[in-house]
Motif scaffolding. Structure first.
Motif, PDB file in Angstrom:
ATOM      1  N   PRO A  33       0.822  -1.216   0.000  1.00  0.00           N
ATOM      2  CA  PRO A  33       0.000   0.000   0.000  1.00  0.00           C
ATOM      3  C   PRO A  33       0.854   1.263   0.000  1.00  0.00           C
ATOM      4  CG  PRO A  33      -0.071  -1.086   2.140  1.00  0.00           C
ATOM      5  CD  PRO A  33       0.670  -2.004   1.220  1.00  0.00           C
ATOM      6  N   GLY A  34       0.320   2.308  -0.610  1.00  0.00           N
ATOM      7  CA  GLY A  34       1.019   3.593  -0.676  1.00  0.00           C
ATOM      8  C   GLY A  34       0.424   4.435  -1.775  1.00  0.00           C
ATOM      9  N   GLY A  35       1.186   5.406  -2.249  1.00  0.00           N
ATOM     10  CA  GLY A  35       0.668   6.257  -3.313  1.00  0.00           C
ATOM     11  C   GLY A  35       1.602   7.383  -3.681  1.00  0.00           C
ATOM     12  N   LYS A  36       1.118   8.241  -4.576  1.00  0.00           N
ATOM     13  CA  LYS A  36       1.904   9.317  -5.170  1.00  0.00           C
ATOM     14  C   LYS A  36       2.233  10.423  -4.169  1.00  0.00           C
ATOM     15  CE  LYS A  36      -0.716   8.976  -9.391  1.00  0.00           C
ATOM     16  NZ  LYS A  36      -1.841   8.481  -8.666  1.00  0.00           N
ATOM     17  N   VAL A  37       3.480  10.900  -4.271  1.00  0.00           N
ATOM     18  CA  VAL A  37       3.931  12.034  -3.466  1.00  0.00           C
ATOM     19  C   VAL A  37       3.352  13.310  -4.065  1.00  0.00           C
ATOM     20  CG1 VAL A  37       5.950  13.333  -2.660  1.00  0.00           C
ATOM     21  CG2 VAL A  37       6.072  10.839  -2.844  1.00  0.00           C
ATOM     22  N   GLU A  38       2.754  14.125  -3.213  1.00  0.00           N
ATOM     23  CA  GLU A  38       2.212  15.408  -3.650  1.00  0.00           C
ATOM     24  C   GLU A  38       3.262  16.500  -3.447  1.00  0.00           C
ATOM     25  OE1 GLU A  38      -1.510  15.952  -1.596  1.00  0.00           O
ATOM     26  OE2 GLU A  38      -2.476  14.343  -2.736  1.00  0.00           O
ATOM     27  N   GLU A  39       3.120  17.589  -4.192  1.00  0.00           N
ATOM     28  CA  GLU A  39       4.080  18.678  -4.125  1.00  0.00           C
ATOM     29  C   GLU A  39       4.238  19.191  -2.702  1.00  0.00           C
ATOM     30  OE1 GLU A  39       4.826  22.975  -6.255  1.00  0.00           O
ATOM     31  OE2 GLU A  39       3.622  21.469  -7.299  1.00  0.00           O
ATOM     32  N   GLY A  40       5.496  19.352  -2.285  1.00  0.00           N
ATOM     33  CA  GLY A  40       5.797  19.873  -0.960  1.00  0.00           C
ATOM     34  C   GLY A  40       5.745  18.845   0.158  1.00  0.00           C
ATOM     35  N   GLU A  41       5.492  17.600  -0.200  1.00  0.00           N
ATOM     36  CA  GLU A  41       5.333  16.538   0.792  1.00  0.00           C
ATOM     37  C   GLU A  41       6.625  15.712   0.872  1.00  0.00           C
ATOM     38  OE1 GLU A  41       1.223  14.123   1.433  1.00  0.00           O
ATOM     39  OE2 GLU A  41       2.279  13.663  -0.412  1.00  0.00           O
TER      40      GLU A  41
END
Length: 130
Positions: A33-41
């Motif tokens: 499980p997981g997912g895409k990194v968002e800007e500034g994260e």
């Protein structure tokens, strides 16, 4: 290339796998499980957010374990696998239709998403399960 995080949640020589639901990309494939990194994260913030959104659990995210680069038809990803501990195991699935604990030795018996396969192989090698 998108950066994506993946949680490696280990318990009693088993690891948590989730299966993509039928209405998702890669439907029916198993993944960490997981997912895409968002800007500034940061990677840690991303994984904590994704585990909260996808599984409904709080977590403590540790260090990076291994990365896997893969080119899907819908784009390239850099999958960063990180250790994670769940603060509870009462999972509420949103983009998955199943979550299971899999013995490390059995990881390759599941239809893993292509980017997750090298990570599974690394885990088996690292923990002496090959």
């Amino acid at each position: 290339m998108k950066t994506v995080t993946a949680a490696i949640v280990l318990k009693n020589r088993q690891v948590l796998l989730t299966r993509r639901a039928s209405d998702q990309k890669l439907a029916g494939f198993w993944e960490f499980p997981g997912g895409k990194v968002e800007e500034g994260e940061s990677l840690q913030e991303c994984l904590q957010r994704e585990l909260r959104e996808e599984l409904g659990v709080s977590s403590v995210v540790g260090e990076e374990i291994v990365t896997s680069k893969y080119h899907y038809q819908h784009g390239a990803i850099n999958l960063v696998a990180m250790s994670a501990d769940l603060l509870n195991e009462d999972l509420t699935l949103s983009v998955h239709d199943k979550a299971i604990w899999v013995p490390l030795a059995d990881l390759m018996n599941y239809q893993l998403a292509p980017a997750d396969i090298p990570i599974a192989a690394h885990l088996q090698e690292k923990f002496g399960e090959v």
